[in-house]
Scaffold this motif. Structure first.
Motif, PDB file in Angstrom:
ATOM      1  N   ASP A   1      30.236  52.516  69.932  1.00 54.85           N
ATOM      2  CA  ASP A   1      29.754  53.780  69.535  1.00 54.85           C
ATOM      3  C   ASP A   1      30.350  54.657  70.992  1.00 54.85           C
ATOM      4  O   ASP A   1      30.589  55.666  70.555  1.00 54.85           O
ATOM      5  CB  ASP A   1      28.152  53.868  69.810  1.00 54.85           C
TER       6      ASP A   1
ATOM      7  N   THR B   1      28.252  57.938  64.948  1.00 56.39           N
ATOM      8  CA  THR B   1      27.328  56.859  64.724  1.00 56.39           C
ATOM      9  C   THR B   1      26.049  57.331  64.970  1.00 56.39           C
ATOM     10  O   THR B   1      25.720  58.245  65.990  1.00 56.39           O
ATOM     11  CB  THR B   1      27.826  55.661  65.147  1.00 56.39           C
TER      12      THR B   1
ATOM     13  N   THR C   1      25.523  56.959  68.660  1.00 60.51           N
ATOM     14  CA  THR C   1      25.815  57.841  69.756  1.00 60.51           C
ATOM     15  C   THR C   1      24.597  59.111  69.503  1.00 60.51           C
ATOM     16  O   THR C   1      24.388  59.591  70.678  1.00 60.51           O
ATOM     17  CB  THR C   1      27.221  58.280  68.999  1.00 60.51           C
TER      18      THR C   1
ATOM     19  N   ARG D   1      27.342  46.557  62.475  1.00 58.68           N
ATOM     20  CA  ARG D   1      28.654  47.536  62.410  1.00 58.68           C
ATOM     21  C   ARG D   1      29.364  47.389  61.034  1.00 58.68           C
ATOM     22  O   ARG D   1      30.321  48.005  60.802  1.00 58.68           O
ATOM     23  CB  ARG D   1      29.680  46.901  63.383  1.00 58.68           C
TER      24      ARG D   1
END
Length: 816
Positions: free
Chosen positions: A304, A339, A342, A400
């Motif tokens: 991230d 993401t 983040t 992910r």
């Protein structure tokens, strides 16, 4: 014609402009039909060139009219107003770039700008810039082509053209953030990203003045338009009396909140953001690293957040090393993938800064606290664990959206990434784990690794990003040390063409050969503490330095007195070079400098910064701010350039061959000194031989050198060997000139900011010691005698430093 009538009317008006502000007139004319008129407020003129402003106005217009009526030379070359200081003005056409000699009517003595020599006040802070916040200004949103990216983020027309077509496509956006006071650093940043072809870039403007300036300069910029709320009242506006926000912790943290606001808006718009501080220079394209395409970086493509570090020892930055987790991460380079992880980290970071600001715990003296401090607090509280760890790998792959086997975690040498044990709340609800890792320190380099250790040069590996950390000479007005380091590395792109013009600089003076010859102190016996300006510690330590007579060359490398003693010779050589530049009216190209000891804000270990590797090479080629207070040189406006000046891309390549060599009769050939390191991958080309040589007698006074050069005085570059310079008489021709020069040198070369070198425990010495003054009436016979004993180091030291042989009572009084 209407143009001729307008010109005639303007000439008539010019004759009456006795009380009219000349600058305003020139600015008006420059935008009119007569062509551009450029001004330079820092160029002094000779006494015989003093003209009344109204006559200058008329002459400018008449010359411009002649240019429009058929004089090809004037039409090809725009008129240059060479200097405006009170009521003095000189006008000259621009010189062709490839001339072998400088035209006498264009040459200006740059030393006339030095306050202590010209009688004007010393400039205590950087000239203020036009803020452009007047009430008559139209709103930024009314600029032609400005468009909203989100409901809070306004793009100017240049940013809108680059970014709007790619909105929501997961494109990497390069971003920098700052205000008007650091505009030259911001445009330096833009020059490098454009050089690399990184078209998707934007400058986050902290104020509308910079936003407008970017629009006029063709630079893509964004402006955050967030109305203040009760929880944001402390950060709605940044209030500080300091132009360089870094020096005000509260203002810098307020700026950090605005910076995170920018990040959130761009991520919300669908971009991956690669942000850097304005003092970061992009040397190579970083995209292969953040996308995992570079060797050993495959896992970075799934993190991230990627962040640089302040690690100064590359041995601690191996692929699987976790040392960065316990060191300081540096948000100077920060990659934020679009993401949920983040978004959660940005929200926590901003919340932490707002809590500190609203609680009132930050003040202007709260050193060590800023947005990076709070980022480190958040990261350390995450409880990071390697994704290759047992029980983490499959869980991380599922988060992910990766299939088992799609990523190989067992490849040796691949850089690790880390997942947080705890999840952080998302602004929209829910929570998210964060995957984060540090960028490699060799490629994403701090200032100590690049400018002091020279690791990239030794490994022939250019940095990707160069962050000017671990430097000195910052003031509330500006970051002088950072700019000087980039100039020395040949990377700075914030200087205009006039900075490289030989005629405007009076020509250049270049030193050849080492400032301190290897055997210059062999066999010389001095008191161990002779070069210190202050000694403190135990009685045994102070007594030893006061009374112990030693050979400086035999001192161990971890003894700071070795550094201070050799530096005395270096400072004296630099003083003599500045004196020759003063005598000939030239700008000095600073010679490569050497340090025998590191510099740091805290105690040194074995003459090295504690975080640096123990095997760091001593001595080393060191930046100017390791030895001098760069801001004092700027305040005095001393005409100097960096050692790498002739190799800068903006410097006219013909300057390298347009050199005259000054030799002293009976002297040995001087070898080239080691050049200041440039960016790896840009090898330093050898200089062609000088075009001419001039020889003078040993002991010649510096005031007589200009006449001795004859026709060669117009050469763009004059060079002299450092050994030859020591055999000339340092005399500027009059007691007053010598006295004024000594006054300037004491300010530049003296112990302005004390530099402390710890030896063991609390024992320490302070430096640096300035060279002895040249005096009102120097004894030139001693210079002639020294010629015959050039190889006798003790006589050389005696000539320049009488305190090295006999006791210096003033020095001992200060110690007591």
């Amino acid at each position: 014609s209407s143009a001729a009538v307008a010109t005639a009317a303007a000439v008539t008006a010019a004759l009456a402009c006795r009380r009219l502000a000349v600058r305003r007139w020139l600015r008006t004319l420059g935008g009119g039909r007569l062509g551009a008129v450029t001004t330079s407020a820092h160029l002094a003129t000779r006494q015989q060139e003093q003209l009344r402003p109204h006559a200058v106005c008329a002459n400018l217009l008449l010359l411009a009219l002649a240019g429009r009526s058929g004089d090809g030379g004037l039409r090809r070359r725009p008129l240059l107003v060479r200097g405006i200081r009170r009521r003095r003005l000189a006008v000259a056409p621009a010189a062709p770039a490839d001339e072998w000699t400088m035209r006498p009517d264009l040459v200006r003595d740059p030393w006339l700008r030095v306050p202590s020599l010209s009688g004007k006040p010393v400039r205590r802070q950087r000239e203020t810039e036009e803020r452009g916040r007047g009430a008559s200004r139209a709103p930024a949103s009314s600029l032609p082509g400005a468009q909203w990216l989100t409901d809070k983020l306004l793009l100017n027309r240049h940013a809108a053209a680059r970014l709007l077509p790619h909105q929501g496509r997961q494109r990497i956006l390069f971003m920098v953030f700052g205000g008007s006071s650091m505009g030259d650093f911001l445009f330096h940043w833009v020059a490098h990203v454009r050089r690399l072809g990184l078209d998707s870039h934007v400058l986050g403007a902290m104020d509308e003045a910079l936003f407008r300036r970017c629009d006029e300069a063709g630079v893509g910029a964004a402006l955050l338009k967030t109305p203040p709320t009760p929880t944001r009242e402390d950060v709605a506006g940044i209030e500080t009396s300091w132009r360089y926000y870094r020096m005000d912790p509260k203002a810098f943290t307020q700026m950090g909140v605005l910076k995170v606001d920018f990040f959130e808006e761009f991520v919300r718009a669908g971009f991956d953001v690669l942000a850097s501080d304005l003092d970061v220079t992009w040397v190579r394209d970083p995209r292969p690293w953040v996308t995992g395409q570079a060797a050993g970086m495959q896992l970075l493509a799934h993190a991230d957040v990627l962040v640089s570090t302040d690690i100064a020892n590359l041995a601690l930055d191996t692929a699987r090393s976790e040392r960065w987790r316990y060191a300081e991460v540096n948000t100077g380079v920060l990659f934020l993938r679009n993401t949920n992880g983040t978004r959660a980290l940005l929200a926590a970071w901003k919340r932490k800064m707002l809590d500190e600001l609203t609680a009132g715990r930050l003040r202007k003296d709260s050193w060590g606290f800023n947005d990076q401090t709070y980022f480190n607090m958040i990261v350390r509280a995450l409880g990071l664990q390697g994704v290759q760890s047992q029980g983490v790998w499959r869980q991380w792959l599922a988060e992910r959206g990766l299939a088992d086997g799609e990523v190989d975690a067992s490849r040796e040498g691949d850089r690790s990434v880390y997942r947080s044990r705890s999840a952080l709340p998302l602004p929209s609800g829910g929570s998210a784990h964060i995957t984060l890792t540090a960028l490699p320190a060799l490629e994403f380099s701090g200032g100590h690794i690049y400018f002091v250790q020279h690791e990239q040069l030794a490994r022939a590996t250019p940095p990707v990003a160069l962050h000017t950390t671990y430097q000195f000479s910052d003031t509330p007005a500006y970051t002088w040390g950072k700019r000087q380091r980039l100039r020395e590395a040949g990377l700075w792109r914030g200087d205009g063409d006039e900075y490289f013009d030989a005629a405007r600089s009076g020509g250049f003076l270049r030193l050849v050969g080492p400032l301190v010859e290897p055997g210059s102190l062999e066999g010389v016996k001095v008191r161990e503490g002779v070069a210190a300006v202050r000694i403190e510690g135990t009685k045994g330590y102070t007594d030893r330095l006061m009374n112990n007579v030693v050979d400086p060359t035999a001192l161990p490398e971890d003894n700071p007195m070795r550094h201070l003693t050799f530096d005395v010779l270096q400072r004296a050589a630099l003083r003599d070079a500045l004196a020759l530049a003063r005598a000939t009216g030239r700008t000095l190209l600073l010679p490569p400098l050497t340090c025998w000891c590191d510099r740091y804000w805290n105690a040194l270990q074995r003459c090295r910064m504690a975080e640096a590797p123990r095997e760091m090479r001593l001595p080393f080629a060191c930046p100017m701010d390791h030895l001098f207070d760069v801001h004092l040189w700027e305040e005095q406006e001393v005409p100097v350039r960096a050692a790498s000046f002739l190799y800068h891309p903006q410097a006219n390549a013909t300057l390298r061959g347009a050199r005259v060599r000054l030799r002293v009769a009976g002297g040995a050939e001087a070898a080239e000194a080691a050049q200041a390191p440039l960016a790896p991958g840009d090898p330093i080309p050898p200089l062609p031989p000088p075009r001419e040589e001039r020889t003078v007698a040993a002991g010649t006074r510096l005031s007589d050198i200009r006449a001795a050069l004859g026709a060669a005085r117009g050469a763009p570059v004059l060079e002299v060997g450092a050994a030859d310079l020591r055999r000339l008489c340092v005399d500027l021709g009059s007691p007053q000139a010598n006295r004024e020069f000594d006054h300037v040198m004491q300010a530049l070369l003296g112990p302005a900011e004390m530099v402390r070198f710890n030896y063991r425990h609390m024992d320490s010495v302070w430096g640096f010691r300035p060279p002895a003054p040249i005096g009102e009436r120097p004894d030139c016979s001693r210079a002639s005698n020294a010629v015959q004993r050039l190889d006798e180091a003790s006589k050389f030291v005696t000539h320049f430093y009488p305190f090295a042989i006999k006791p210096d009572t003033a020095f001992e009084t200060r110690l007591q």
